[in-house]
Design a protein around this motif. Structure first.
Motif, PDB file in Angstrom:
ATOM      1  N   LYS A   1       0.833  -1.207   0.000  1.00 24.58           N
ATOM      2  CA  LYS A   1       0.000   0.000   0.000  1.00 24.58           C
ATOM      3  C   LYS A   1       0.871   1.262   0.000  1.00 24.58           C
ATOM      4  N   ALA A   2       1.921   1.264   0.823  1.00 24.84           N
ATOM      5  CA  ALA A   2       2.823   2.431   0.881  1.00 24.84           C
ATOM      6  C   ALA A   2       3.570   2.610  -0.437  1.00 24.84           C
ATOM      7  N   THR A   3       4.005   1.509  -1.043  1.00 29.88           N
ATOM      8  CA  THR A   3       4.704   1.585  -2.328  1.00 29.88           C
ATOM      9  C   THR A   3       3.767   2.098  -3.408  1.00 29.88           C
ATOM     10  N   SER A   4       2.533   1.627  -3.378  1.00 31.18           N
ATOM     11  CA  SER A   4       1.538   2.089  -4.338  1.00 31.18           C
ATOM     12  C   SER A   4       1.308   3.592  -4.200  1.00 31.18           C
ATOM     13  N   ALA A   5       1.153   4.059  -2.972  1.00 32.62           N
ATOM     14  CA  ALA A   5       0.939   5.491  -2.738  1.00 32.62           C
ATOM     15  C   ALA A   5       2.158   6.294  -3.183  1.00 32.62           C
ATOM     16  N   HIS A   6       3.339   5.763  -2.952  1.00 29.95           N
ATOM     17  CA  HIS A   6       4.578   6.475  -3.287  1.00 29.95           C
ATOM     18  C   HIS A   6       4.805   6.535  -4.801  1.00 29.95           C
ATOM     19  N   THR A   7       4.514   5.446  -5.494  1.00 29.73           N
ATOM     20  CA  THR A   7       4.816   5.371  -6.930  1.00 29.73           C
ATOM     21  C   THR A   7       3.623   5.709  -7.823  1.00 29.73           C
ATOM     22  N   GLY A   8       2.414   5.662  -7.255  1.00 33.83           N
ATOM     23  CA  GLY A   8       1.220   5.874  -8.063  1.00 33.83           C
ATOM     24  C   GLY A   8       0.799   4.655  -8.859  1.00 33.83           C
TER      25      GLY A   8
ATOM     26  N   LEU B   1      11.143  -2.564  -5.882  1.00 33.65           N
ATOM     27  CA  LEU B   1      11.288  -1.697  -4.724  1.00 33.65           C
ATOM     28  C   LEU B   1      10.419  -2.216  -3.572  1.00 33.65           C
ATOM     29  N   ALA B   2       9.192  -2.576  -3.862  1.00 37.26           N
ATOM     30  CA  ALA B   2       8.290  -3.096  -2.826  1.00 37.26           C
ATOM     31  C   ALA B   2       8.816  -4.407  -2.243  1.00 37.26           C
ATOM     32  N   GLN B   3       9.383  -5.265  -3.081  1.00 38.15           N
ATOM     33  CA  GLN B   3       9.928  -6.525  -2.585  1.00 38.15           C
ATOM     34  C   GLN B   3      11.102  -6.272  -1.641  1.00 38.15           C
ATOM     35  N   LEU B   4      11.964  -5.335  -1.993  1.00 39.81           N
ATOM     36  CA  LEU B   4      13.078  -4.972  -1.122  1.00 39.81           C
ATOM     37  C   LEU B   4      12.556  -4.413   0.199  1.00 39.81           C
ATOM     38  N   MET B   5      11.588  -3.508   0.125  1.00 42.60           N
ATOM     39  CA  MET B   5      11.042  -2.914   1.338  1.00 42.60           C
ATOM     40  C   MET B   5      10.345  -3.955   2.210  1.00 42.60           C
TER      41      MET B   5
ATOM     42  N   LEU C   1      10.885   6.248   0.253  1.00 41.40           N
ATOM     43  CA  LEU C   1       9.943   5.233   0.720  1.00 41.40           C
ATOM     44  C   LEU C   1      10.465   4.578   1.989  1.00 41.40           C
ATOM     45  N   ASN C   2      11.744   4.304   2.053  1.00 38.10           N
ATOM     46  CA  ASN C   2      12.341   3.715   3.250  1.00 38.10           C
ATOM     47  C   ASN C   2      12.114   4.619   4.458  1.00 38.10           C
ATOM     48  N   SER C   3      12.303   5.926   4.287  1.00 42.18           N
ATOM     49  CA  SER C   3      12.087   6.874   5.390  1.00 42.18           C
ATOM     50  C   SER C   3      10.637   6.859   5.853  1.00 42.18           C
ATOM     51  N   LYS C   4       9.718   6.819   4.894  1.00 45.53           N
ATOM     52  CA  LYS C   4       8.300   6.776   5.254  1.00 45.53           C
ATOM     53  C   LYS C   4       7.988   5.513   6.034  1.00 45.53           C
ATOM     54  N   LEU C   5       8.491   4.376   5.551  1.00 44.45           N
ATOM     55  CA  LEU C   5       8.224   3.114   6.235  1.00 44.45           C
ATOM     56  C   LEU C   5       8.893   3.074   7.604  1.00 44.45           C
ATOM     57  N   MET C   6      10.070   3.657   7.720  1.00 42.27           N
ATOM     58  CA  MET C   6      10.747   3.697   9.021  1.00 42.27           C
ATOM     59  C   MET C   6       9.949   4.530  10.017  1.00 42.27           C
ATOM     60  N   ALA C   7       9.329   5.603   9.540  1.00 43.03           N
ATOM     61  CA  ALA C   7       8.509   6.436  10.417  1.00 43.03           C
ATOM     62  C   ALA C   7       7.283   5.663  10.901  1.00 43.03           C
ATOM     63  N   ASP C   8       6.795   4.747  10.061  1.00 39.53           N
ATOM     64  CA  ASP C   8       5.623   3.939  10.400  1.00 39.53           C
ATOM     65  C   ASP C   8       5.992   2.648  11.112  1.00 39.53           C
ATOM     66  N   ASP C   9       7.283   2.349  11.204  1.00 39.20           N
ATOM     67  CA  ASP C   9       7.744   1.035  11.634  1.00 39.20           C
ATOM     68  C   ASP C   9       8.860   1.176  12.652  1.00 39.20           C
ATOM     69  N   SER C  10       8.632   0.694  13.841  1.00 45.22           N
ATOM     70  CA  SER C  10       9.671   0.808  14.875  1.00 45.22           C
ATOM     71  C   SER C  10      10.886  -0.076  14.598  1.00 45.22           C
ATOM     72  N   ALA C  11      10.737  -1.106  13.740  1.00 43.92           N
ATOM     73  CA  ALA C  11      11.867  -2.007  13.449  1.00 43.92           C
ATOM     74  C   ALA C  11      12.912  -1.323  12.576  1.00 43.92           C
ATOM     75  N   GLY C  12      12.486  -0.370  11.759  1.00 47.49           N
ATOM     76  CA  GLY C  12      13.431   0.313  10.876  1.00 47.49           C
ATOM     77  C   GLY C  12      13.882  -0.587   9.752  1.00 47.49           C
ATOM     78  N   GLY C  13      14.606  -0.001   8.816  1.00 44.77           N
ATOM     79  CA  GLY C  13      15.089  -0.784   7.696  1.00 44.77           C
ATOM     80  C   GLY C  13      16.406  -0.233   7.207  1.00 44.77           C
TER      81      GLY C  13
END
Length: 111
Positions: free
Chosen positions: A8-15, A36-40, A94-106
């Protein structure tokens, strides 16, 4: 974080709609966004034991692909981060956005 949330985040980021990220379409923009989504997913999703999901688990979430296709996608995404400034910017954003949403970080090195 779940693979569905990464999609969902990748979709929002890439359109690019989630249905295309998980579907058979092979146009370059869709393939790059899928990689990119698979890596994330590998970086941000954790199993109950705290490890990244296996390639077969990610493959099932991406439309039932073969696990080796996901391995290739992750490897390609990492190579693109090194070689392609535009892809690197998208990945970092995208990594920064996911890190903000995710305490595990990447981190690129934790794949």
């Amino acid at each position: 974080m779940t693979i569905a949330e990464v999609l969902k985040a990748t979709s929002a980021h890439t359109g690019i709609p989630v249905q295309e990220l998980t579907g058979p379409m092979r146009s370059k923009p869709v393939v790059r966004a899928r990689q990119l989504a698979q890596l994330m997913a590998r970086m941000h999703v954790k199993t109950p034991s705290g490890k990244p999901p296996s390639f077969p688990v990610i493959a099932r979430a991406f439309g039932g692909r073969d696990h080796s296709t996901v391995q290739h996608g992750v490897t390609t995404a990492l190579k693109l981060i090194d070689d392609d400034a535009d892809f690197r910017r998208h990945a970092a954003s995208l990594n920064s956005k996911l890190m903000a949403d995710d305490s595990a970080g990447g981190h690129w090195g934790r794949v």
